[in-house]
Design a protein around this motif. Structure first.
Motif, PDB file in Angstrom:
ATOM      1  N   TRP A   8       0.962  -1.245   0.105  1.00  0.00           N
ATOM      2  CA  TRP A   8      -0.115   0.041   0.044  1.00  0.00           C
ATOM      3  C   TRP A   8       1.002   1.273   0.083  1.00  0.00           C
ATOM      4  O   TRP A   8       0.623   2.179  -0.527  1.00  0.00           O
ATOM      5  N   GLN A  22     -10.123   6.895  -2.760  1.00  0.00           N
ATOM      6  CA  GLN A  22      -8.720   6.421  -1.994  1.00  0.00           C
ATOM      7  C   GLN A  22      -9.477   5.626  -0.502  1.00  0.00           C
ATOM      8  O   GLN A  22      -9.229   4.562  -0.104  1.00  0.00           O
ATOM      9  N   ASN A  69      -8.685   2.016   0.303  1.00  0.00           N
ATOM     10  CA  ASN A  69      -7.889   1.618   1.811  1.00  0.00           C
ATOM     11  C   ASN A  69      -8.626   0.464   2.402  1.00  0.00           C
ATOM     12  O   ASN A  69      -8.250  -0.288   3.166  1.00  0.00           O
TER      13      ASN A  69
END
Lengths: 149, 149
Positions: free
Chosen positions: B78, B100, B104
């Motif tokens: 990541w 995002q 995530n």
């Protein structure tokens, strides 16, 4: 359905439980795997180096985290150097396969040094990290000089 | 003197301790790193899959070793998806950066599933490994479908 790729790979894997080559469907898979493992190891090793060399402030927790990853990664690439994986997109020299005892010895030295680096990083002592980083870097260099184009 | 490359990289690294992009000298380094981490993770995940799918005899020790590596690797890629790393030799879709929170969330789900897979593998129970493997594979697929070309 993109997950079908790893699943298909898994399904296609040999039923023979030979330690190394059976882990890979094709020689190129072994080459890709060992390069990937070395890339990850090198990246985390460099993060420790930045601290050992004083370019990044020493953070004991970050150093220990990275050293633990280096220690884990130091065990992985070797399975990817199975017989028949000397061709293709690789900088590996034939000596890896013609001087296997020497190559294995180098791999073992790196793993031992990485274990010591991880132990040193856990102490939180920068001088210990510097010493262990240097010793580990020497094992990288020894193998790269002898076995990498 | 080939060890000079990682050392030079380390020396050239930013002194700013920003979590992600500062770990990489160039965007292509981040792309290479994340692909390498995903390659290593996928390889060890496939080895568990071969046992979960019955193509390789179940070996609890081997499954646990591979699951521990998957768990470690699940935390790594990541950082390589930092802003500005959407170009070059990558199958990453722009949605990674425009959505995002969703990306995530997917990454967190994989890490949670990998932790459960590792715990399941430590029990030595094949049914538990099969269940946890399937759940982890779903998290791979969800992100690949949404965020990979």
């Amino acid at each position: 359905m993109k997950i079908a790729v790893p699943l298909a790979l898994a399904v296609a894997m040999s039923t023979v439980s030979v330690p190394s080559f059976a882990q890979f469907q094709k020689p190129e898979d072994a080459v890709k795997y060992r390069k990937a493992a070395l890339t990850v190891m090198g990246n985390h090793f460099s993060r420790i180096g930045a601290m050992a060399n004083g370019r990044v402030p020493f953070d004991a927790k970050v150093a220990a985290e990275n050293a633990a990853i280096v220690e884990t990664m130091s065990k992985l690439p070797w399975a990817g150097f199975a017989a028949g994986t000397d061709k293709g997109d690789t900088a590996a020299l034939p000596a890896i396969w013609t001087e296997q005892a020497r190559f294995n010895d180098g791999a073992n030295k790196l793993q031992a040094a990485a274990t010591q680096l991880s132990a040193a990083a856990k102490t939180g002592n920068l001088d210990a990290v510097k010493t262990a980083f240097g010793a580990t870097a020497q094992t990288c260099k020894a193998c790269h000089d002898a076995f990498r184009k």
